[in-house]
Design an enzyme around this catalytic site. Structure first.
Site, PDB file in Angstrom:
ATOM      1  N   GLY A 230       0.823  -1.211   0.000  1.00 21.05           N
ATOM      2  CA  GLY A 230       0.000   0.000   0.000  1.00 21.05           C
ATOM      3  C   GLY A 230       0.850   1.252   0.000  1.00 21.05           C
ATOM      4  O   GLY A 230       2.061   1.189   0.239  1.00 21.05           O
ATOM      5  N   PRO A 232       2.630   4.823   0.936  1.00 20.96           N
ATOM      6  CA  PRO A 232       3.329   5.216   2.168  1.00 20.96           C
ATOM      7  C   PRO A 232       2.363   5.843   3.164  1.00 20.96           C
ATOM      8  O   PRO A 232       1.456   6.564   2.756  1.00 20.96           O
ATOM      9  CB  PRO A 232       4.339   6.267   1.694  1.00 20.96           C
ATOM     10  CG  PRO A 232       4.461   6.082   0.228  1.00 20.96           C
ATOM     11  CD  PRO A 232       3.185   5.464  -0.260  1.00 20.96           C
ATOM     12  N   GLY A 233       2.557   5.537   4.417  1.00 21.99           N
ATOM     13  CA  GLY A 233       1.759   6.184   5.461  1.00 21.99           C
ATOM     14  C   GLY A 233       0.373   5.613   5.644  1.00 21.99           C
ATOM     15  O   GLY A 233      -0.433   6.162   6.383  1.00 21.99           O
ATOM     16  N   THR A 234       0.076   4.490   4.990  1.00 23.10           N
ATOM     17  CA  THR A 234      -1.264   3.934   5.129  1.00 23.10           C
ATOM     18  C   THR A 234      -1.381   3.031   6.353  1.00 23.10           C
ATOM     19  O   THR A 234      -2.436   2.457   6.598  1.00 23.10           O
ATOM     20  CB  THR A 234      -1.671   3.142   3.869  1.00 23.10           C
ATOM     21  OG1 THR A 234      -0.579   2.335   3.466  1.00 23.10           O
ATOM     22  CG2 THR A 234      -2.051   4.070   2.752  1.00 23.10           C
ATOM     23  N   THR A 237       3.187  -0.579   8.716  1.00 24.06           N
ATOM     24  CA  THR A 237       4.032  -0.900   9.859  1.00 24.06           C
ATOM     25  C   THR A 237       3.179  -1.034  11.119  1.00 24.06           C
ATOM     26  O   THR A 237       3.337  -1.965  11.915  1.00 24.06           O
ATOM     27  CB  THR A 237       5.094   0.204  10.041  1.00 24.06           C
ATOM     28  OG1 THR A 237       5.757   0.397   8.797  1.00 24.06           O
ATOM     29  CG2 THR A 237       6.089  -0.167  11.105  1.00 24.06           C
ATOM     30  N   HIS A 451      -5.269  35.375 -10.997  1.00 27.79           N
ATOM     31  CA  HIS A 451      -4.809  34.012 -11.272  1.00 27.79           C
ATOM     32  C   HIS A 451      -5.704  32.990 -10.553  1.00 27.79           C
ATOM     33  O   HIS A 451      -6.240  32.074 -11.173  1.00 27.79           O
ATOM     34  CB  HIS A 451      -3.352  33.875 -10.820  1.00 27.79           C
ATOM     35  CG  HIS A 451      -2.766  32.512 -11.006  1.00 27.79           C
ATOM     36  ND1 HIS A 451      -1.861  32.225 -11.995  1.00 27.79           N
ATOM     37  CD2 HIS A 451      -2.965  31.356 -10.332  1.00 27.79           C
ATOM     38  CE1 HIS A 451      -1.528  30.946 -11.931  1.00 27.79           C
ATOM     39  NE2 HIS A 451      -2.181  30.394 -10.912  1.00 27.79           N
ATOM     40  N   GLU A 452      -5.891  33.198  -9.272  1.00 26.73           N
ATOM     41  CA  GLU A 452      -6.706  32.253  -8.504  1.00 26.73           C
ATOM     42  C   GLU A 452      -8.166  32.307  -8.942  1.00 26.73           C
ATOM     43  O   GLU A 452      -8.819  31.272  -9.056  1.00 26.73           O
ATOM     44  CB  GLU A 452      -6.587  32.513  -7.003  1.00 26.73           C
ATOM     45  CG  GLU A 452      -5.181  32.331  -6.420  1.00 26.73           C
ATOM     46  CD  GLU A 452      -4.544  30.991  -6.751  1.00 26.73           C
ATOM     47  OE1 GLU A 452      -5.280  29.979  -6.880  1.00 26.73           O
ATOM     48  OE2 GLU A 452      -3.310  30.933  -6.913  1.00 26.73           O
ATOM     49  N   HIS A 455      -8.617  30.133 -11.947  1.00 31.88           N
ATOM     50  CA  HIS A 455      -8.801  28.703 -11.626  1.00 31.88           C
ATOM     51  C   HIS A 455     -10.238  28.450 -11.179  1.00 31.88           C
ATOM     52  O   HIS A 455     -10.887  27.509 -11.614  1.00 31.88           O
ATOM     53  CB  HIS A 455      -7.895  28.285 -10.453  1.00 31.88           C
ATOM     54  CG  HIS A 455      -6.439  28.179 -10.787  1.00 31.88           C
ATOM     55  ND1 HIS A 455      -5.969  27.463 -11.855  1.00 31.88           N
ATOM     56  CD2 HIS A 455      -5.343  28.662 -10.146  1.00 31.88           C
ATOM     57  CE1 HIS A 455      -4.637  27.522 -11.868  1.00 31.88           C
ATOM     58  NE2 HIS A 455      -4.232  28.256 -10.844  1.00 31.88           N
TER      59      HIS A 455
END
Ligand code: ADP
Ligand code: MG
Ligand code: ZN
Length: 639
Positions: A230, A232-234, A237, A451-452, A455
């Site tokens: 999966g 990373p960070g899911t 470990t 600009h924003e 979007h």
């Protein structure tokens, strides 16, 4: 017989160490001599005068006394008179030979600056000095020296023994595996939120570990290897540790990247040692984190090092050598299943796969709850809303937001975490910290606002785009401003229209700048937009088969074959040109659509930009009013 053997051992011990013992005694004798000498010089010092302590105290407390300075050093007093530079040495013992404890007042104690200066003109300054204690030094040397000597003897003995033994028994290549025994802070499935499917798969493993007999009796083969795959960070470990915690068995973990740091041959012997330790402690779990670091495809381009290959081979050999009753389960985690050597995935090796996925909205809420559990939060903290806007975040990201929120609250001096702290933490984790220091001039501010707004308007007008969630021109991380779009729900698939709308709204920023300021070569503000366009367009062509000429054809980079050898790419030069052409088509189309939309909605664009200039941040509730009255021009329609 037994006695004789012991005697023999003793003899060889003596023989090996007699040299060391002799030099040690020599050393001690020299030290004792030195001690005696120092004691003699200082202890019976003829320079020491007996002074009545009452006298010293009286003189020290006398405003106009004759003493300038008193230094207390062990059992000695060094007294400097006002008209002298050199101190005289006096014994600090009273008539009965005991040290006096009180009475010597430092009249200037606790004073500083001018006050101290004035005081020290009247009263003596009293200083305390650590006396040099030679006896103690020697005791230290002896107490340190003895163990060192013992170690030396031990090692010379070991070296002798080791010569006749295998090199490996000398402690080289011993696995540095971390053991999470039962008394370490236990992780259980309760600590893992969401991911129910993966937990269910692992529940079975826990049961194997708890009741191996139950399965053996029925002739069931206990799985040997479980691969957690999966992003990373899911929580891979975390889950592996939870399995150990649930089954209450020892957990031996090592990370693939640790192998990479090892000397030649050490990796393989670590693996051997790790497995033998685990077998001794069976039932137990071996966890190889980031296994891709050692187990990447052996024939992959760039080539795995020979060292990795040895380590990997050793892992395979050990796993093949397990018998069914060993009671050891090997778990491994990877972010890249596609990179793994196929040999690892064969039956009898890592044949169980557990997919650990990025959390869905309800799982994100559950994870957030886990991480906010022990933190005081205000009523205005809306974890559900946070879960909603964190689509695509991993468990680790969410844990990070919770932690950042606590840090933000602490920095702001709050007693508990407020809604604003959480919002700030979210944006900080998602983009980077606010850059308050960067002051934009009016021109830059206006440029960013348009600009924003560009979007936002393009995203709002195009029918297959996610809705606009928030627009801001407050700089953060590397960006001048941000426009957020949020999907109404998590979806695993996106269709080509949605992706094309993403491309167009990403172009919206730059196109708006062009429309208002009339130039095309403006700022670096749009560079990350353009990068996003380039990479998404490439993905659409190369991986998703969304080209025009190349519809339904994909060009995976990892593919091997004839073309890989001749061109370095898994396709011909001609195909490479076609891919480039297709990518350009997509980005041109996106720019064209953005331009049409903005030209048709210039009033709304102005309104939004002005609102941004005024308020800097526009939230979800401000937007509908501002975006009212937009139209979708014919030419921008795709379907
Ligand atoms: P991986 O090994 O998949 O990269 P980790 O297990 O190291 O991820 O996860 C990192 C941290 O993220 C964990 O220590 C935990 O705090 C948090 N985390 C990840 N997934 C979850 C989850 N499902 N529930 C609770 N916390 C999680
Ligand atoms: Mg991990
Ligand atoms: Zn932009």
């Amino acid at each position: 017989m037994v006695e004789k053997k012991i005697n023999k051992n003793m003899k060889s011990l003596k023989k090996n160490s007699s040299n060391g013992v002799r030099s040690f005694f020599f050393f001690v004798i020299v030290l004792l001599f030195f001690y005696a000498l120092m004691n003699g010089v200082i202890g019976n010092n003829a320079n020491i005068e007996e002074v009545a302590l009452s006298d010293v105290i009286a003189r020290a407390n006398d405003e106009n006394g004759d003493i300038k300075k008193i230094t207390v050093s062990g059992s000695d007093l060094l007294i400097t008179l006002k008209d002298k530079d050199q101190p005289t040495q006096h014994s600090r013992k009273d008539a009965s030979g005991t040290l006096y404890e009180q009475g010597l007042l430092n009249n200037c104690e606790g004073m500083t600056g001018d006050e101290l200066k004035a005081c020290s003109e009247k009263y003596p300054v009293v200083e305390y000095e650590e006396p040099v204690d030679y006896g103690e030094i020697i005791m230290n040397v002896v107490t340190l020296g003895l163990p060192i000597l013992a170690v030396i003897i031990f090692f010379s003995y070991m070296m002798r023994q080791a010569q006749s033994m295998n090199k490996e028994n000398m402690g080289f290549g011993k696995a540095k595996a971390k053991l999470y025994g039962p008394d370490k802070k236990k992780v259980t499935f309760k600590d893992v939120a969401g991911n129910e499917a993966a937990k269910q798969d692992l529940e079975e493993i826990v049961d194997f570990l708890k009741n191996p007999k139950k399965y053996e009796m029925l002739g069931a083969k206990i799985p040997r290897g479980v691969l957690l795959a999966g992003d990373p960070g899911t929580g891979k470990t975390l889950m592996a540790r939870a399995v150990a915690g649930e089954a209450n068995v020892p957990f031996f973990s090592i990370s693939g990247s640790e192998f990479a740091e090892m000397f030649v041959g050490v990796g393989a012997s670590r693996v051997r040692d790790l497995f033998s330790k685990a077998k001794k402690n069976a039932p137990s779990i071996i966890f190889i984190d980031e296994i891709d670091a050692v187990a990447h495809k052996r024939d992959a381009r760039g080539g795995a090092g020979r060292e990795d290959e040895q380590t990997l081979n050793q892992i395979l050999v050990e796993m093949d050598g397990f018998d069914n009753e060993s009671g050891v389960i090997v778990m491994a985690a990877t972010n890249r299943v596609d990179m793994l050597d196929k040999a690892l995935l064969r039956p009898g090796r890592f044949d169980r796969h557990v997919d650990v996925t990025l959390p869905e909205r309800k799982d994100r809420l559950a994870i957030l709850k886990v991480h906010f559990k022990n933190k005081p939060i205000d009523d205005d903290v809306d974890l559900d809303a946070l879960a909603k806007k964190t689509a695509g975040s991993s468990g680790a990201d969410l844990a990070n937001i919770a932690n950042e929120a606590a840090i933000t609250a602490a920095r702001e001096g709050h007693k508990s975490i407020s809604g604003n702290d959480v919002t700030e933490a979210f944006e900080r984790v998602a983009i980077g910290p606010k850059r308050q220091s960067k002051v934009m001039n009016e021109y830059e501010k206006k440029l960013t606002a348009y600009h924003e707004a560009g979007h936002a308007v393009v995203g709002h007008v195009l029918p297959d785009s996610d809705p606009v969630h928030k627009v801001t021109i407050i700089p953060r991380g590397h960006t001048g401003g941000v426009t957020w779009f949020l999907p109404p729900e998590d979806r695993s698939y996106k269709n080509v229209y949605e992706l094309k709308d993403v491309l167009a709204r990403a172009m919206g920023g730059r196109i708006a700048e062009k429309l208002i300021f009339g130039k095309d070569d403006i700022t670096t503000g749009a560079s990350s937009d353009l990068k996003n366009v380039a990479s998404l367009a490439k993905e659409m062509i190369v991986e998703e088969g969304m080209g025009t000429e190349t519809r339904n054809l994909v060009f995976p980079e990892e593919a091997t074959g004839y073309y890989t050898i001749s061109t370095g790419k898994p396709y011909s030069e001609k195909t490479a040109e076609t891919i480039d052409k297709e990518i350009k088509l997509l980005s041109d189309e996106a720019a064209k659509r953005a331009e049409l939309v903005l030209a048709a909605n210039k009033e709304v664009l102005d309104r939004l930009a002005n609102a941004l200039l005024e308020k800097e941040t526009l939230e979800e509730e401000d937007l509908p009013e501002l975006l009212k009255g937009t139209t979708l021009p014919e030419g921008a329609k795709l379907h």
